[in-house]
Motif scaffolding. Sequence first.
Motif, PDB file in Angstrom:
ATOM      1  N   GLY A 156       0.820  -1.204   0.000  1.00 21.68           N
ATOM      2  CA  GLY A 156       0.000   0.000   0.000  1.00 21.68           C
ATOM      3  C   GLY A 156       0.857   1.258   0.000  1.00 21.68           C
ATOM      4  N   ILE A 157       1.931   1.229   0.786  1.00 18.70           N
ATOM      5  CA  ILE A 157       2.845   2.377   0.835  1.00 18.70           C
ATOM      6  C   ILE A 157       3.555   2.552  -0.503  1.00 18.70           C
ATOM      7  CG2 ILE A 157       4.948   3.263   1.909  1.00 18.70           C
ATOM      8  CD1 ILE A 157       4.047   1.940   4.514  1.00 18.70           C
ATOM      9  N   LEU A 158       3.984   1.442  -1.102  1.00 18.03           N
ATOM     10  CA  LEU A 158       4.655   1.520  -2.405  1.00 18.03           C
ATOM     11  C   LEU A 158       3.718   2.077  -3.474  1.00 18.03           C
ATOM     12  CD1 LEU A 158       6.642  -1.854  -2.434  1.00 18.03           C
ATOM     13  CD2 LEU A 158       7.592   0.451  -2.259  1.00 18.03           C
ATOM     14  N   GLU A 159       2.459   1.674  -3.404  1.00 10.93           N
ATOM     15  CA  GLU A 159       1.483   2.184  -4.372  1.00 10.93           C
ATOM     16  C   GLU A 159       1.287   3.688  -4.186  1.00 10.93           C
ATOM     17  OE1 GLU A 159      -0.759   1.731  -7.694  1.00 10.93           O
ATOM     18  OE2 GLU A 159       0.422   0.175  -6.673  1.00 10.93           O
ATOM     19  N   ALA A 160       1.264   4.121  -2.928  1.00 13.83           N
ATOM     20  CA  ALA A 160       1.138   5.555  -2.660  1.00 13.83           C
ATOM     21  C   ALA A 160       2.355   6.315  -3.184  1.00 13.83           C
ATOM     22  CB  ALA A 160       0.973   5.794  -1.159  1.00 13.83           C
ATOM     23  N   MET A 161       3.533   5.719  -3.044  1.00 15.86           N
ATOM     24  CA  MET A 161       4.748   6.369  -3.536  1.00 15.86           C
ATOM     25  C   MET A 161       4.733   6.506  -5.052  1.00 15.86           C
ATOM     26  SD  MET A 161       7.691   4.675  -1.069  1.00 15.86           S
ATOM     27  CE  MET A 161       9.016   5.670  -1.769  1.00 15.86           C
ATOM     28  N   LYS A 162       4.140   5.525  -5.730  1.00 18.65           N
ATOM     29  CA  LYS A 162       4.031   5.635  -7.186  1.00 18.65           C
ATOM     30  C   LYS A 162       3.196   6.853  -7.574  1.00 18.65           C
ATOM     31  CE  LYS A 162       4.507   0.692  -8.170  1.00 18.65           C
ATOM     32  NZ  LYS A 162       3.838  -0.530  -8.706  1.00 18.65           N
ATOM     33  N   GLY A 163       2.230   7.188  -6.724  1.00 18.70           N
ATOM     34  CA  GLY A 163       1.417   8.377  -6.954  1.00 18.70           C
ATOM     35  C   GLY A 163       2.018   9.625  -6.329  1.00 18.70           C
ATOM     36  N   ARG A 164       3.280   9.532  -5.921  1.00 10.88           N
ATOM     37  CA  ARG A 164       4.039  10.636  -5.336  1.00 10.88           C
ATOM     38  C   ARG A 164       3.446  11.109  -4.006  1.00 10.88           C
ATOM     39  NH1 ARG A 164       7.160  11.592  -9.896  1.00 10.88           N
ATOM     40  NH2 ARG A 164       8.448  13.211  -8.999  1.00 10.88           N
ATOM     41  N   ASN A 165       2.816  10.176  -3.301  1.00 16.46           N
ATOM     42  CA  ASN A 165       2.317  10.452  -1.956  1.00 16.46           C
ATOM     43  C   ASN A 165       3.264   9.790  -0.960  1.00 16.46           C
ATOM     44  OD1 ASN A 165       0.955  10.854   0.420  1.00 16.46           O
ATOM     45  ND2 ASN A 165      -0.746   9.475  -0.064  1.00 16.46           N
ATOM     46  N   LEU A 166       4.032  10.597  -0.264  1.00 21.41           N
ATOM     47  CA  LEU A 166       5.070  10.077   0.621  1.00 21.41           C
ATOM     48  C   LEU A 166       4.644   9.994   2.083  1.00 21.41           C
ATOM     49  CD1 LEU A 166       8.116  12.019  -0.870  1.00 21.41           C
ATOM     50  CD2 LEU A 166       7.619   9.594  -1.146  1.00 21.41           C
ATOM     51  N   GLU A 167       3.465  10.473   2.406  1.00 21.70           N
ATOM     52  CA  GLU A 167       3.048  10.512   3.808  1.00 21.70           C
ATOM     53  C   GLU A 167       3.044   9.127   4.467  1.00 21.70           C
ATOM     54  OE1 GLU A 167       2.743  12.937   5.776  1.00 21.70           O
ATOM     55  OE2 GLU A 167       3.059  14.499   4.275  1.00 21.70           O
ATOM     56  N   PRO A 168       2.458   8.086   3.835  1.00 25.16           N
ATOM     57  CA  PRO A 168       2.493   6.757   4.476  1.00 25.16           C
ATOM     58  C   PRO A 168       3.915   6.253   4.705  1.00 25.16           C
ATOM     59  CG  PRO A 168       0.873   6.813   2.703  1.00 25.16           C
ATOM     60  CD  PRO A 168       1.670   8.070   2.588  1.00 25.16           C
ATOM     61  N   LEU A 191      13.469   9.880   2.037  1.00 24.66           N
ATOM     62  CA  LEU A 191      12.039  10.195   1.997  1.00 24.66           C
ATOM     63  C   LEU A 191      11.796  11.675   2.287  1.00 24.66           C
ATOM     64  CD1 LEU A 191      10.640   7.040   3.838  1.00 24.66           C
ATOM     65  CD2 LEU A 191      10.289   7.626   1.433  1.00 24.66           C
ATOM     66  N   HIS A 192      12.452  12.192   3.320  1.00 24.81           N
ATOM     67  CA  HIS A 192      12.292  13.615   3.637  1.00 24.81           C
ATOM     68  C   HIS A 192      12.852  14.491   2.511  1.00 24.81           C
ATOM     69  CE1 HIS A 192      10.509  13.477   7.578  1.00 24.81           C
ATOM     70  NE2 HIS A 192      11.440  12.666   8.041  1.00 24.81           N
ATOM     71  N   SER A 193      13.923  14.034   1.880  1.00 25.37           N
ATOM     72  CA  SER A 193      14.500  14.797   0.773  1.00 25.37           C
ATOM     73  C   SER A 193      13.521  14.878  -0.392  1.00 25.37           C
ATOM     74  CB  SER A 193      15.807  14.144   0.310  1.00 25.37           C
ATOM     75  OG  SER A 193      16.759  14.109   1.353  1.00 25.37           O
ATOM     76  N   LEU A 194      12.888  13.754  -0.693  1.00 20.83           N
ATOM     77  CA  LEU A 194      11.907  13.749  -1.776  1.00 20.83           C
ATOM     78  C   LEU A 194      10.707  14.633  -1.448  1.00 20.83           C
ATOM     79  CD1 LEU A 194      11.859  10.003  -2.907  1.00 20.83           C
ATOM     80  CD2 LEU A 194      12.783  11.950  -4.137  1.00 20.83           C
ATOM     81  N   GLN A 249      14.393   9.656 -10.863  1.00 18.04           N
ATOM     82  CA  GLN A 249      15.313   8.569 -10.542  1.00 18.04           C
ATOM     83  C   GLN A 249      15.359   8.339  -9.035  1.00 18.04           C
ATOM     84  OE1 GLN A 249      19.270   9.213 -11.973  1.00 18.04           O
ATOM     85  NE2 GLN A 249      20.063   7.321 -11.132  1.00 18.04           N
ATOM     86  N   SER A 250      15.319   9.404  -8.249  1.00 18.47           N
ATOM     87  CA  SER A 250      15.367   9.272  -6.804  1.00 18.47           C
ATOM     88  C   SER A 250      14.115   8.583  -6.276  1.00 18.47           C
ATOM     89  CB  SER A 250      15.519  10.653  -6.163  1.00 18.47           C
ATOM     90  OG  SER A 250      16.737  11.246  -6.528  1.00 18.47           O
ATOM     91  N   PHE A 251      12.964   8.872  -6.878  1.00 15.74           N
ATOM     92  CA  PHE A 251      11.737   8.200  -6.472  1.00 15.74           C
ATOM     93  C   PHE A 251      11.861   6.699  -6.691  1.00 15.74           C
ATOM     94  CE2 PHE A 251       8.939  11.812  -5.746  1.00 15.74           C
ATOM     95  CZ  PHE A 251       7.977  11.252  -4.932  1.00 15.74           C
ATOM     96  N   SER A 252      12.350   6.315  -7.846  1.00  9.25           N
ATOM     97  CA  SER A 252      12.491   4.896  -8.160  1.00  9.25           C
ATOM     98  C   SER A 252      13.461   4.216  -7.203  1.00  9.25           C
ATOM     99  CB  SER A 252      12.978   4.739  -9.608  1.00  9.25           C
ATOM    100  OG  SER A 252      13.216   3.388  -9.912  1.00  9.25           O
ATOM    101  N   THR A 253      14.590   4.871  -6.947  1.00 13.65           N
ATOM    102  CA  THR A 253      15.591   4.303  -6.043  1.00 13.65           C
ATOM    103  C   THR A 253      15.047   4.174  -4.629  1.00 13.65           C
ATOM    104  OG1 THR A 253      17.360   5.296  -7.362  1.00 13.65           O
ATOM    105  CG2 THR A 253      17.921   4.598  -5.132  1.00 13.65           C
ATOM    106  N   THR A 254      14.316   5.182  -4.182  1.00 11.24           N
ATOM    107  CA  THR A 254      13.783   5.172  -2.824  1.00 11.24           C
ATOM    108  C   THR A 254      12.699   4.117  -2.661  1.00 11.24           C
ATOM    109  OG1 THR A 254      14.250   7.542  -2.673  1.00 11.24           O
ATOM    110  CG2 THR A 254      12.801   6.612  -1.005  1.00 11.24           C
ATOM    111  N   GLN A 255      11.897   3.900  -3.687  1.00 13.16           N
ATOM    112  CA  GLN A 255      10.891   2.837  -3.626  1.00 13.16           C
ATOM    113  C   GLN A 255      11.558   1.479  -3.435  1.00 13.16           C
ATOM    114  OE1 GLN A 255       8.147   2.965  -6.951  1.00 13.16           O
ATOM    115  NE2 GLN A 255       7.940   5.177  -6.773  1.00 13.16           N
TER     116      GLN A 255
END
Length: 273
Positions: A156-168, A191-194, A249-255
């Motif tokens: 669920g968190i990974l899916e949220a990250m795909k939508g650029r929602n980092l809160e979870p 995560l905080h950097s993103l 690229q950072s989003f992908s790496t962080t996921q």
Amino acid sequence: MELDSLREAFDRVVEKRVLSSTKVQEAIDQIVDEVKQVISKMQMMDTDSMDSCDHSPILAELKAKLNEMVPLNQLEGCQKELNVALSKYLKVLEKSFSTDISKAYRNVDFEASTVNNIIANHFYRQGLFDLGDSFVHECGGSDETYLKLPFQEMYGILEAMKGRNLEPALTWAANNHDKLLQNSSMLELRLHSLQFVEILTKGSRDNALQYARTHLVSFASVHKAEIQKLMACLIWADRLEQSPYTLDQSFSTTQSSFARCSGSSRATRTLRC
């Protein structure tokens, strides 16, 4: 010793291979040189004569010269020596190691619950929840929810990250702050950097700066260079796509990093069978 005989046999194979390769390469170089010379002669003959020239004598001479210079039996002899050395090496290997797999077998007692736990964890970690549920029921498990829920949370968190929602993800990182520190993980900082860059992307430089003061200051003593790089993004606020900080690229790496960290933290859960 067996290892010494193996090494000696292997060294002989290497020596014969190098010798064979060297002789073959020398023969090829000689052949190429002779062919080039003949081609030059033929071109000169065609240039000097207005009529078509008969190249048969030159080609016949080339053939005879090549047969004399690099006889076929010489090359075959080198290859034969290599094959003999290789054959002897294989025989030494067969004598040194047993090919009977039964001799490597040990009668080890496995706890069925441990094996079932490993398999169920694998299914849930891969996101195969229906398959994992079926497996748990087949092995007599009574509470697959206990094992499954953490992985459902992860996906669920990974899916949220795909939508650029980092809160979870940020909430999870805060709850696991001590464990991440123990493992020297930079996940929370990433995560905080993103999130900082996301706020900046929306055009709110003041909000981004306030976010950095609230959430990034605690990382400055250890990750000073990374924080400085983020602060430099403030200069690129109106043209962030040109910033050295590559957001996608950072989003992908962080996921990927989050999946590894959260997945490993769930590996200790056991199946209640």
